[in-house]
Motif scaffolding. Structure first.
Motif, PDB file in Angstrom:
ATOM      1  N   ASN A   1      71.694  30.580  51.186  1.00  0.00           N
ATOM      2  CA  ASN A   1      72.861  30.093  51.737  1.00  0.00           C
ATOM      3  C   ASN A   1      74.142  30.513  50.872  1.00  0.00           C
ATOM      4  O   ASN A   1      75.102  30.896  51.325  1.00  0.00           O
ATOM      5  CB  ASN A   1      73.354  28.608  52.203  1.00  0.00           C
TER       6      ASN A   1
ATOM      7  N   ASN B   1      74.889  34.091  51.422  1.00  0.00           N
ATOM      8  CA  ASN B   1      75.557  34.282  52.557  1.00  0.00           C
ATOM      9  C   ASN B   1      77.031  33.979  52.723  1.00  0.00           C
ATOM     10  O   ASN B   1      77.745  34.421  53.210  1.00  0.00           O
ATOM     11  CB  ASN B   1      74.909  33.438  53.595  1.00  0.00           C
TER      12      ASN B   1
ATOM     13  N   HIS C   1      83.491  31.422  55.132  1.00  0.00           N
ATOM     14  CA  HIS C   1      83.565  30.789  56.094  1.00  0.00           C
ATOM     15  C   HIS C   1      84.541  29.739  56.225  1.00  0.00           C
ATOM     16  O   HIS C   1      85.210  29.446  55.409  1.00  0.00           O
ATOM     17  CB  HIS C   1      82.301  29.690  55.863  1.00  0.00           C
TER      18      HIS C   1
ATOM     19  N   LYS D   1      82.124  29.101  62.678  1.00  0.00           N
ATOM     20  CA  LYS D   1      81.622  30.090  63.385  1.00  0.00           C
ATOM     21  C   LYS D   1      80.904  31.057  62.857  1.00  0.00           C
ATOM     22  O   LYS D   1      80.108  32.066  63.171  1.00  0.00           O
ATOM     23  CB  LYS D   1      82.842  30.807  64.392  1.00  0.00           C
ATOM     24  N   GLN D   2      81.147  31.319  61.325  1.00  0.00           N
ATOM     25  CA  GLN D   2      80.277  32.042  60.551  1.00  0.00           C
ATOM     26  C   GLN D   2      79.070  31.767  60.264  1.00  0.00           C
ATOM     27  O   GLN D   2      78.171  32.734  60.028  1.00  0.00           O
ATOM     28  CB  GLN D   2      81.168  32.063  59.164  1.00  0.00           C
ATOM     29  N   CYS D   3      78.429  30.237  60.566  1.00  0.00           N
ATOM     30  CA  CYS D   3      77.155  30.010  60.435  1.00  0.00           C
ATOM     31  C   CYS D   3      76.426  30.300  61.405  1.00  0.00           C
ATOM     32  O   CYS D   3      76.900  30.451  62.460  1.00  0.00           O
ATOM     33  CB  CYS D   3      77.124  28.566  59.936  1.00  0.00           C
ATOM     34  N   GLU D   4      75.110  30.612  61.519  1.00  0.00           N
ATOM     35  CA  GLU D   4      74.475  30.990  62.427  1.00  0.00           C
ATOM     36  C   GLU D   4      74.159  29.858  63.504  1.00  0.00           C
ATOM     37  O   GLU D   4      74.039  28.444  63.368  1.00  0.00           O
ATOM     38  CB  GLU D   4      72.975  31.133  62.019  1.00  0.00           C
ATOM     39  N   GLY D   5      74.618  29.796  64.730  1.00  0.00           N
ATOM     40  CA  GLY D   5      74.574  28.921  65.750  1.00  0.00           C
ATOM     41  C   GLY D   5      76.050  28.100  65.994  1.00  0.00           C
ATOM     42  O   GLY D   5      76.059  27.409  66.911  1.00  0.00           O
ATOM     43  N   SER D   6      76.854  28.558  65.290  1.00  0.00           N
ATOM     44  CA  SER D   6      78.235  27.921  65.145  1.00  0.00           C
ATOM     45  C   SER D   6      78.029  26.299  65.121  1.00  0.00           C
ATOM     46  O   SER D   6      78.440  25.738  66.154  1.00  0.00           O
ATOM     47  CB  SER D   6      78.956  28.225  66.054  1.00  0.00           C
TER      48      SER D   6
END
Length: 757
Positions: free
Chosen positions: A683, A686, A692, A739-744
């Motif tokens: 993480n 990322n 983010h 929105k930048q994380c997987e699945g928002s």
């Protein structure tokens, strides 16, 4: 008057009738062929014999003397026309003369004529008659197994020489017959002579009427242990002769019973000597090296053993097996196997990492690793794979789709062959090798389950392992029972050549225990330019007889050599029998566990130093055990071979890598860190790549609200549950998302800062 005298008369009449019936029974039981008689000498000569031979009676075993009976014949034939009759003299009364190849015979003392006449055991001329039952030897194969006889010539008992007290000598002729030598007086000086050889000799019938009385000796009698109904035992000295297998050169070869466990072949002959000049010198033509580039880190060394070829095989066969399991008739429709997703190579590596990590953290049940109870909370397992997915992969784990009824190891054969071939292609071992058994614990039902009492796991699957002294496994073979290619006669030798088939003819030295070692195997290995050293069983075929009978003091050593093979016997606290084709009879000093200096044979010192490779491997595997109870034996073997691959990678890394050496625990942790990377590090990486931001949720919905008679429509933001609060078991609705994380996912301001800091 006759009636008054009836009782006494009837008593005498009944006794006479009883004697007549006994006489008739005697005649019916013993025919003319079975009843033999012997006439004694005159009263004076017989009494002289009994008095002169009284001093020699102590040498005879009185238990073996024949019980004799006699009767007065109905007719008294003349001496010239009398039929030939013989009597038995027990050959327990025969004794060997140590000076020549002779056997002495002492006839039993003859009863006096006066005592014989009182009992009615004489003829009208006063000559005594001694009658005895002919003893027939009992055979397993019938009474007529061997009809060949050898004659023994005895002197005339009526001659003047018969009255002498000295025993006569029976000489062996070239054709195997016995002949009397009346000129030599060979009195037995020790009762042990009869005790030692009396039990081997059958009873000899003697013909006194012929000019040259003969003794018939059946060769089949000489090898029959049950010759006389009066003898139910065998003397201890004869049993010692049988056990030792030694033969007396004075008697024929077939005169002794052959012991069941006596050595045979050229190894048991007298060609063994104490001269070590027959020992051979072999040169080791190989060099210990790694045939691939040396690994730079532990994970690379691990991937030398578990390569992509093996991973692709497991992925392919596991997915195929999952489809077969899901299509089975007894599987319910809502079973988890129905929603199977294909296994990938990356997911398989994660599965292997979690499986190895269960050996680092020991819990009783696999499901305990995913518990969220405060006593069991280990978050790392749940972060990489769910419990149901892990158990599902373990359930469908497979290695081949081919079925075979002949090969019992078909389900694990691909992994076994891959391990053996991989070690052959990437590594060339040093000179010293060790070969021993290993056990994989298995208490369930299995056709080829074995029991070894000296192992830590007494019941289980037996492995024959070829290893180096440091514990590196080079090759192994699973014992699969009777239909195995190495089963049958000579199983131990077949196993040795099976494991050494790629290592022969290059000067290796193999150390083995007494389960494998023998003189024949040592000669065969020596012909293939391979040394062997180890302990030896005392009842092995071709062992030298002298080694088994020699007595030693503590610290003494006895060595014999033949055809480049050294067989020795050394005594420490107990006798140790060993064999070697490289080391001679040299003694060397070594330091014991207590620090004292002890002198031992060189072969035993090297055996103690290089033999413990397989035991060291078992010790390394026992530190972090991964095995679990299962109903499928091939999965138990898979886990065992996975651990062997890891320990082999450790040895190769420490031997050939330029980096510092690692112990087993640190080496395992380095591999697990590669197989199970830290999620926070992922993480964090990322976060550095993408910026983010916490933004308001754009998705809205229209909500109709009625208050009294007034209806209003309002537009509201669709709220999401905060991801950070949900992990802490809190239900918080938020209008912000990332929105930048997987699945928002939705975040509250506090959890967003914690997750992206």
């Amino acid at each position: 008057m006759d009636n008054k005298a009836g009782p006494s008369g009837s008593k005498s009449t009944s006794s006479s009738r009883k004697k007549r019936r006994q006489s008739d029974d005697y005649e019916s039981d013993y025919s003319d062929e079975d009843v033999y008689s012997q006439r004694a000498d005159e009263d004076s000569s017989s009494s002289e014999d009994s008095s002169s031979c009284g001093s020699d009676d102590s040498i005879f075993d009185t238990r073996l003397k024949q019980k004799t009976t006699s009767r007065v014949p109905p007719a008294q034939p003349s001496r010239s026309s009398a039929p030939k009759t013989t009597s038995h003299i027990p050959l327990a009364q025969l004794s060997r003369s140590p000076a020549s190849k002779t056997v002495s015979c002492v006839p039993p003392p003859q009863p006096s004529s006066s005592s014989a006449s009182k009992r009615g055991l004489c003829e009208s001329d006063g000559r005594a008659i001694i009658q005895c039952k002919r003893l027939r030897p009992s055979f397993r194969d019938g009474p007529t197994r061997n009809n060949s006889t050898q004659s023994l010539k005895l002197p005339d008992l009526n001659s003047s020489s018969a009255s002498k007290s000295a025993p006569r000598l029976l000489e062996f002729d070239g054709d195997g017959s016995f002949e009397f030598n009346s000129e030599i007086d060979c009195r037995p000086t020790s009762p042990n002579i009869v005790q030692d050889y009396g039990d081997f000799l059958p009873d000899i019938p003697i013909n006194p009427t012929s000019s040259t009385p003969s003794v018939s000796l059946l060769r089949s009698d000489a090898i029959t242990p049950n010759l006389s109904p009066e003898r139910d035992d065998v003397s201890p000295s004869i049993m010692a002769v049988r056990r030792s297998g030694s033969r007396t050169p004075d008697l024929p070869d077939d005169f002794y019973l052959s012991p069941n466990n006596s050595p045979s072949g050229q190894g048991a002959t007298t060609t063994w000597s104490s001269d070590p000049s027959s020992m051979k010198s072999l040169e080791f033509t190989k060099e210990q090296e790694l045939l691939v580039p040396p690994p730079t880190d532990p994970y690379e060394a691990f991937r030398l053993m578990i390569d992509d070829e093996l991973l692709d095989l497991i992925v392919r066969e596991t997915n195929a097996n999952a489809i077969r399991v899901g299509n089975a008739q007894n599987v319910k429709q809502n079973s988890r196997i129905k929603s199977w997703k294909d296994l990938t190579k990356e997911e398989l590596l994660t599965f292997l990492g979690l499986l190895l990590h269960t050996g680092t953290i020991r819990l009783n049940r696999l499901s305990d690793y995913w518990k969220r109870h405060y006593l069991f909370n280990i978050p790392c397992f749940g972060q990489f794979m769910s419990r149901n997915r892990f158990l599902l992969i373990l359930r469908c784990l497979h290695f081949t789709s081919v079925t075979s009824e002949e090969d019992r190891l078909n389900k694990i054969r691909p992994f076994m062959d891959h391990f053996n071939n991989k070690m052959k292609t990437i590594y060339c071992p040093g000179k010293e090798l060790s070969l021993d058994e290993s056990m994989v614990l298995w208490r369930g039902r299995l056709l080829f389950r074995q029991y070894i009492k000296n192992k830590r796991h007494k019941y289980g699957i037996k492995l024959y392992v070829l290893a180096e002294p440091d514990g590196t496994v080079l090759k192994f073979q699973v014992y699969a029972g009777a239909n195995d290619e190495t089963s049958g006669q000579g199983h131990s030798s077949k196993i040795v050549f099976k494991l050494l088939e790629e290592r022969l003819d290059c000067g290796h030295h193999v150390y083995m225990d007494n389960y494998y070692n023998s003189y024949g195997l040592a000669v065969k290995l020596l012909d293939r330019q391979t040394y062997c050293t180890g302990t030896l069983r005392k009842n092995r075929k071709d062992n030298p007889v002298e080694i088994g009978s020699v007595s030693l003091e503590k610290g003494e050593n006895k060595s014999l050599f033949l055809n480049g093979v050294h067989v020795g016997k050394w005594r420490d606290k107990r006798y140790v029998l060993y064999i070697s084709t490289e080391h001679g009879s040299e003694m060397m000093e070594t330091t014991s566990k207590r620090g004292s200096i002890v002198v031992k044979p060189m072969a035993i010192v090297h055996y103690n130093n290089f033999m413990s490779g397989v035991d060291l491997q078992d010790q390394m595997l026992a530190y972090y055990p991964v095995q679990r109870k299962t109903l499928r034996w091939y999965k138990k073997l898979f886990v065992h071979m996975l651990q062997m691959s890891l320990t082999n990678a450790l040895h190769l890394y420490n031997t050939f890598s330029a980096n510092d050496k690692l112990n087993l625990y640190d080496f395992r942790m380095k591999i697990l860190e590669k197989l199970l990377p830290d999620p926070n590090d992922v993480n964090r990486r990322n976060v550095l790549k993408v910026k983010h931001e916490l933004t308001k949720i754009e998705k809205t919905r229209t909500r109709v609200k009625t208050v009294g008679r007034v209806t209003k429509q309002t537009i509201e933001v669709v709220r999401k549950e905060c991801k950070g609060c949900k992990s802490q078991k809190k239900r918080v609705q938020t209008i912000y998302e990332c929105k930048q994380c997987e699945g928002s996912p939705g975040f509250c301001t506090k959890c967003f800062c914690l997750a992206h800091s």
